[in-house]
Write a protein that holds these residues in place. Sequence first.
Motif, PDB file in Angstrom:
ATOM      1  N   TRP A  70       0.882  -1.160   0.000  1.00  0.00           N
ATOM      2  CA  TRP A  70       0.000   0.000   0.000  1.00  0.00           C
ATOM      3  C   TRP A  70       0.920   1.210   0.000  1.00  0.00           C
ATOM      4  O   TRP A  70       1.952   1.202   0.669  1.00  0.00           O
ATOM      5  CB  TRP A  70      -0.865   0.006   1.267  1.00  0.00           C
ATOM      6  CG  TRP A  70      -1.643   1.277   1.468  1.00  0.00           C
ATOM      7  CD1 TRP A  70      -2.878   1.560   0.989  1.00  0.00           C
ATOM      8  CD2 TRP A  70      -1.227   2.437   2.201  1.00  0.00           C
ATOM      9  NE1 TRP A  70      -3.265   2.817   1.379  1.00  0.00           N
ATOM     10  CE2 TRP A  70      -2.252   3.383   2.127  1.00  0.00           C
ATOM     11  CE3 TRP A  70      -0.067   2.769   2.905  1.00  0.00           C
ATOM     12  CZ2 TRP A  70      -2.183   4.632   2.727  1.00  0.00           C
ATOM     13  CZ3 TRP A  70       0.006   4.019   3.508  1.00  0.00           C
ATOM     14  CH2 TRP A  70      -1.044   4.927   3.420  1.00  0.00           C
ATOM     15  N   LYS A  71       0.570   2.229  -0.761  1.00  0.00           N
ATOM     16  CA  LYS A  71       1.415   3.417  -0.839  1.00  0.00           C
ATOM     17  C   LYS A  71       0.624   4.659  -0.429  1.00  0.00           C
ATOM     18  O   LYS A  71      -0.522   4.841  -0.835  1.00  0.00           O
ATOM     19  CB  LYS A  71       1.965   3.572  -2.248  1.00  0.00           C
ATOM     20  CG  LYS A  71       2.803   2.368  -2.669  1.00  0.00           C
ATOM     21  CD  LYS A  71       3.728   2.692  -3.791  1.00  0.00           C
ATOM     22  CE  LYS A  71       4.539   1.523  -4.271  1.00  0.00           C
ATOM     23  NZ  LYS A  71       5.206   0.727  -3.288  1.00  0.00           N
ATOM     24  N   GLU A  72       1.255   5.491   0.347  1.00  0.00           N
ATOM     25  CA  GLU A  72       0.630   6.723   0.834  1.00  0.00           C
ATOM     26  C   GLU A  72       0.163   7.626  -0.302  1.00  0.00           C
ATOM     27  O   GLU A  72      -0.857   8.300  -0.190  1.00  0.00           O
ATOM     28  CB  GLU A  72       1.627   7.473   1.726  1.00  0.00           C
ATOM     29  CG  GLU A  72       0.993   8.480   2.619  1.00  0.00           C
ATOM     30  CD  GLU A  72       1.968   9.049   3.631  1.00  0.00           C
ATOM     31  OE1 GLU A  72       1.753  10.211   4.020  1.00  0.00           O
ATOM     32  OE2 GLU A  72       2.918   8.344   4.021  1.00  0.00           O
ATOM     33  N   LYS A  73       0.879   7.616  -1.428  1.00  0.00           N
ATOM     34  CA  LYS A  73       0.516   8.476  -2.565  1.00  0.00           C
ATOM     35  C   LYS A  73      -0.741   7.983  -3.284  1.00  0.00           C
ATOM     36  O   LYS A  73      -1.309   8.708  -4.102  1.00  0.00           O
ATOM     37  CB  LYS A  73       1.682   8.598  -3.539  1.00  0.00           C
ATOM     38  CG  LYS A  73       2.023   7.317  -4.234  1.00  0.00           C
ATOM     39  CD  LYS A  73       3.171   7.453  -5.215  1.00  0.00           C
ATOM     40  CE  LYS A  73       3.310   6.117  -5.896  1.00  0.00           C
ATOM     41  NZ  LYS A  73       4.356   5.831  -6.666  1.00  0.00           N
ATOM     42  N   ASP A  74      -1.184   6.743  -2.996  1.00  0.00           N
ATOM     43  CA  ASP A  74      -2.397   6.174  -3.587  1.00  0.00           C
ATOM     44  C   ASP A  74      -3.198   5.504  -2.460  1.00  0.00           C
ATOM     45  O   ASP A  74      -3.349   4.283  -2.421  1.00  0.00           O
ATOM     46  CB  ASP A  74      -2.001   5.159  -4.670  1.00  0.00           C
ATOM     47  CG  ASP A  74      -3.191   4.679  -5.481  1.00  0.00           C
ATOM     48  OD1 ASP A  74      -4.286   5.289  -5.395  1.00  0.00           O
ATOM     49  OD2 ASP A  74      -3.040   3.662  -6.188  1.00  0.00           O
ATOM     50  N   PRO A  75      -3.727   6.306  -1.519  1.00  0.00           N
ATOM     51  CA  PRO A  75      -4.240   5.769  -0.255  1.00  0.00           C
ATOM     52  C   PRO A  75      -5.513   4.926  -0.345  1.00  0.00           C
ATOM     53  O   PRO A  75      -5.835   4.218   0.599  1.00  0.00           O
ATOM     54  CB  PRO A  75      -4.480   7.024   0.588  1.00  0.00           C
ATOM     55  CG  PRO A  75      -4.696   8.105  -0.401  1.00  0.00           C
ATOM     56  CD  PRO A  75      -3.821   7.762  -1.572  1.00  0.00           C
ATOM     57  N   LEU A  76      -6.231   4.967  -1.459  1.00  0.00           N
ATOM     58  CA  LEU A  76      -7.473   4.210  -1.577  1.00  0.00           C
ATOM     59  C   LEU A  76      -7.270   2.813  -2.148  1.00  0.00           C
ATOM     60  O   LEU A  76      -8.220   2.030  -2.249  1.00  0.00           O
ATOM     61  CB  LEU A  76      -8.480   4.973  -2.439  1.00  0.00           C
ATOM     62  CG  LEU A  76      -8.850   6.369  -1.932  1.00  0.00           C
ATOM     63  CD1 LEU A  76      -9.829   7.040  -2.887  1.00  0.00           C
ATOM     64  CD2 LEU A  76      -9.421   6.302  -0.526  1.00  0.00           C
ATOM     65  N   ASN A  77      -6.030   2.516  -2.543  1.00  0.00           N
ATOM     66  CA  ASN A  77      -5.729   1.259  -3.219  1.00  0.00           C
ATOM     67  C   ASN A  77      -4.565   0.533  -2.568  1.00  0.00           C
ATOM     68  O   ASN A  77      -3.775   1.122  -1.846  1.00  0.00           O
ATOM     69  CB  ASN A  77      -5.383   1.520  -4.691  1.00  0.00           C
ATOM     70  CG  ASN A  77      -6.532   2.160  -5.440  1.00  0.00           C
ATOM     71  OD1 ASN A  77      -7.653   1.699  -5.380  1.00  0.00           O
ATOM     72  ND2 ASN A  77      -6.249   3.243  -6.148  1.00  0.00           N
ATOM     73  N   TYR A  78      -4.463  -0.752  -2.874  1.00  0.00           N
ATOM     74  CA  TYR A  78      -3.287  -1.547  -2.541  1.00  0.00           C
ATOM     75  C   TYR A  78      -3.000  -2.411  -3.757  1.00  0.00           C
ATOM     76  O   TYR A  78      -3.817  -2.461  -4.693  1.00  0.00           O
ATOM     77  CB  TYR A  78      -3.487  -2.356  -1.260  1.00  0.00           C
ATOM     78  CG  TYR A  78      -4.604  -3.374  -1.284  1.00  0.00           C
ATOM     79  CD1 TYR A  78      -4.332  -4.734  -1.255  1.00  0.00           C
ATOM     80  CD2 TYR A  78      -5.946  -2.984  -1.308  1.00  0.00           C
ATOM     81  CE1 TYR A  78      -5.354  -5.680  -1.254  1.00  0.00           C
ATOM     82  CE2 TYR A  78      -6.966  -3.909  -1.302  1.00  0.00           C
ATOM     83  CZ  TYR A  78      -6.664  -5.259  -1.288  1.00  0.00           C
ATOM     84  OH  TYR A  78      -7.675  -6.189  -1.287  1.00  0.00           O
ATOM     85  N   ALA A  79      -1.848  -3.057  -3.783  1.00  0.00           N
ATOM     86  CA  ALA A  79      -1.459  -3.711  -5.027  1.00  0.00           C
ATOM     87  C   ALA A  79      -0.690  -5.001  -4.798  1.00  0.00           C
ATOM     88  O   ALA A  79      -0.080  -5.206  -3.743  1.00  0.00           O
ATOM     89  CB  ALA A  79      -0.602  -2.761  -5.865  1.00  0.00           C
ATOM     90  N   MET A  80      -0.715  -5.822  -5.844  1.00  0.00           N
ATOM     91  CA  MET A  80       0.141  -7.005  -5.933  1.00  0.00           C
ATOM     92  C   MET A  80       1.015  -6.788  -7.163  1.00  0.00           C
ATOM     93  O   MET A  80       0.507  -6.523  -8.248  1.00  0.00           O
ATOM     94  CB  MET A  80      -0.688  -8.275  -6.067  1.00  0.00           C
ATOM     95  CG  MET A  80       0.167  -9.524  -6.186  1.00  0.00           C
ATOM     96  SD  MET A  80      -0.815 -11.035  -6.122  1.00  0.00           S
ATOM     97  CE  MET A  80      -1.092 -11.135  -4.360  1.00  0.00           C
ATOM     98  N   TYR A  81       2.335  -6.881  -6.952  1.00  0.00           N
ATOM     99  CA  TYR A  81       3.310  -6.602  -8.008  1.00  0.00           C
ATOM    100  C   TYR A  81       3.965  -7.893  -8.491  1.00  0.00           C
ATOM    101  O   TYR A  81       4.259  -8.790  -7.703  1.00  0.00           O
ATOM    102  CB  TYR A  81       4.404  -5.671  -7.479  1.00  0.00           C
ATOM    103  CG  TYR A  81       3.880  -4.344  -7.032  1.00  0.00           C
ATOM    104  CD1 TYR A  81       3.703  -3.298  -7.924  1.00  0.00           C
ATOM    105  CD2 TYR A  81       3.542  -4.128  -5.697  1.00  0.00           C
ATOM    106  CE1 TYR A  81       3.210  -2.073  -7.508  1.00  0.00           C
ATOM    107  CE2 TYR A  81       3.048  -2.911  -5.271  1.00  0.00           C
ATOM    108  CZ  TYR A  81       2.888  -1.888  -6.186  1.00  0.00           C
ATOM    109  OH  TYR A  81       2.385  -0.687  -5.763  1.00  0.00           O
TER     110      TYR A  81
END
Length: 135
Positions: A70-81
């Motif tokens: 999860w990144k602070e610059k995109d607070p509404l989302n999380y990701a799988m890389y």
Amino acid sequence: MMKPFMHHQVRAKFDTYPPEARRRLLALRELVFQTAENTSGVGELEESLKWGEPAYAPKNKAGSTLRIDWKEKDPLNYAMYFHCQTNLVETFRTIFPHDFTFQGNRALILRLEDEAPQDALAICIAAALTYHLKK
């Protein structure tokens, strides 16, 4: 019952996430371990931090590393890389065009407010963890 953390640095990283992001990422972490256990050829996973993100890879080198964050610059989302030099995300885009938002050839983006598509995610996780077996 949550899988114990393998390294205190990974646990510490999860502790930095806001509560809702932490809850979603812990659930995703559990899905990674469950999928590894249920996928032939994967074997035991190594949990570590790569680029400051929780990372999971088969110790037997059967597959490609995947990371979650999860990144602070995109607070509404999380990701799988996923490793960007594989065709994994391109394949997922074809199979699951409506289940995820995609970020280039490297990530599946999930919204914190939505329930994650567990079955689709499990297929993506299994594909990454067995990537080298299927090439």
